[in-house]
Design a protein around this motif. Structure first.
Motif, PDB file in Angstrom:
ATOM      1  N   LYS A 155      -5.581  -1.244   7.821  1.00 29.52           N
ATOM      2  CA  LYS A 155      -4.129  -1.315   6.964  1.00 29.52           C
ATOM      3  C   LYS A 155      -4.560  -1.742   5.488  1.00 29.52           C
ATOM      4  CE  LYS A 155       0.232  -3.273   7.018  1.00 29.52           C
ATOM      5  NZ  LYS A 155       1.264  -4.156   7.986  1.00 29.52           N
ATOM      6  N   CYS A 199      -4.740   1.328  10.188  1.00 31.26           N
ATOM      7  CA  CYS A 199      -3.819   2.104   8.997  1.00 31.26           C
ATOM      8  C   CYS A 199      -2.756   3.038   9.895  1.00 31.26           C
ATOM      9  CB  CYS A 199      -4.721   2.897   8.408  1.00 31.26           C
ATOM     10  SG  CYS A 199      -3.938   4.096   7.298  1.00 31.26           S
ATOM     11  N   HIS A 200      -1.652   2.777   9.428  1.00 34.03           N
ATOM     12  CA  HIS A 200      -0.386   3.555   9.928  1.00 34.03           C
ATOM     13  C   HIS A 200      -0.433   5.069   9.948  1.00 34.03           C
ATOM     14  CE1 HIS A 200       0.804   3.514   6.011  1.00 34.03           C
ATOM     15  NE2 HIS A 200       1.732   4.935   6.248  1.00 34.03           N
ATOM     16  N   HIS A 203      -4.275   5.759  12.043  1.00 31.55           N
ATOM     17  CA  HIS A 203      -4.368   5.056  13.138  1.00 31.55           C
ATOM     18  C   HIS A 203      -5.876   4.657  13.295  1.00 31.55           C
ATOM     19  CE1 HIS A 203      -0.484   6.551  14.145  1.00 31.55           C
ATOM     20  NE2 HIS A 203      -0.754   7.841  13.958  1.00 31.55           N
TER      21      HIS A 203
END
Length: 373
Positions: A155, A199-200, A203
């Protein structure tokens, strides 16, 4: 059966250095590894023999015991020299990663770097495109670095942490009986890093699936099964490794008129029985347009006329093949009464001299007479 001398097995002198012993074993393992010699009992035995020799001679303490006492000095049942410890502690990890491309890892703290896989794309082209060459666009699935985490997988504002299982080495050692075997870390899968806050968008993968469009130049003269290599257009590598290649495999569509045989083209050339008997000119198609072919009088079905330079250019040279025209004499259909009358008249006046007018029929009859006696 008595064991062979370990130095003889590896093909080195008794004063060989550690590097010489390692190089000799690598060479032997490359040659006799079971993966390279499936179903070969001889290769399997030689591989095991070399492995045993290396594990003794690569260990200073065991080598000293072997030099002094021979095989008895390293036999765990003999209780001499080797201290009864047998083969404990021997590590295959480094040497097999060197031989079979394990990508390093382990002791030096290096991450596993892998080249991406090669990809295959089947491309169908027409005979005309294969003969003349062309340029085509293809759309293939691909991966690219995530634009949110810039490939880190973490992220934004965070960083991947060192893997707690392998300590950042990417590999772990597993003890199995007497052996210590080096394997890829099951937690970080060889990267040496753990992402605790992924990280969104990707993933934690660091890459996202996408598609890309490529221009492929098809050279003139390509044939069925030819491959065109696009370097670096395969799957991306791991941990900074190079991308694989994309291989475009050519498949030539079946043509309605021509059949290809290397550089030459073949086609049927139907002619009327009148032209076959009297001779004349017929027009035939080529890849470059229509051309005229002179037909000799008394031409029979099956005769081949060669039209030079109307085949296909070689993909690896400048020479061009030929067009081979196979004559097929057509029987007339939908006859008028007048045409039938003329044919009957022709048949009647030809009956008296069959051997002159129909030599193939006479030859066939003669063969039948010989066959039936």
């Amino acid at each position: 059966m008595a064991k062979k001398d370990f130095y003889e097995v590896l093909g080195v002198n008794r004063d060989a250095s550690d590097d010489d012993i390692k190089k000799a074993y690598r060479k032997l393992a490359m040659k006799y590894h079971p993966d390279r010699n499936p179903d070969s009992k001889e290769a399997e035995d030689k591989f095991k023999e070399g492995k045993e020799a290396y594990e003794i001679l690569s260990d200073p303490q065991k080598r000293a015991a072997y030099d002094q006492y021979g095989h008895a000095g390293v036999d765990p049942q003999a209780g001499m020299g080797g201290g009864g410890q047998g083969f404990g502690g021997f590590d295959f990890g480094d040497i097999f990663s060197d031989i079979f491309g394990g990508g390093g890892g382990g002791r030096g703290g290096r991450s596993n770097v892998y080249r991406g896989s090669d990809l295959r794309y089947n491309m169908e082209v027409s005979l005309e495109e294969a003969a003349r060459g062309c340029e085509k666009q293809i759309r293939i699935p691909s991966h690219e670095n995530c634009d949110v985490c810039h490939g880190s997988g973490a992220k934004p504002g965070t960083q991947p942490k060192t893997c707690t299982t392998c300590g950042g080495h990417g590999q772990v050692r597993m003890s199995q009986g007497f052996f210590s075997i080096q394997q890829t870390c099951p937690t970080c899968h060889g990267s040496g890093k753990q992402i605790t806050d992924p990280c969104h968008k990707c993933h934690g993968a660091g890459q996202v699936k996408t598609h890309k469009t490529l221009n492929v130049k098809i050279p003139a003269g390509v044939d069925e099964g030819d491959r065109i290599r696009l370097s670096g257009e395969g799957e991306p590598g791991q941990n900074g490794g190079p991308s694989g290649d994309l291989f475009v495999v050519i498949h030539v569509k079946k043509h309605s008129v021509f059949e290809r045989d290397g550089k030459d083209l073949h086609c049927e050339m139907p002619i009327s029985f009148t032209i076959a008997a009297l001779g004349g000119e017929v027009e035939i198609p080529t890849l470059d347009g229509m051309v005229k072919v002179k037909i000799a009088a008394e031409t029979q079905s099956g005769r081949v006329y060669r039209v030079r330079g109307k085949g296909v250019k070689s993909v690896r040279g400048s020479d061009v093949g030929d067009l081979m025209c196979h004559v097929v004499v057509e029987t007339p259909v939908n006859l008028t009464e007048r045409q039938r009358e003329l044919l009957r008249e022709f048949e009647a006046i030809s009956q008296g001299d069959v051997a002159t007018h129909t030599p193939r029929a006479k030859s066939f009859v003669d063969k039948l007479k010989d066959f039936f006696g």
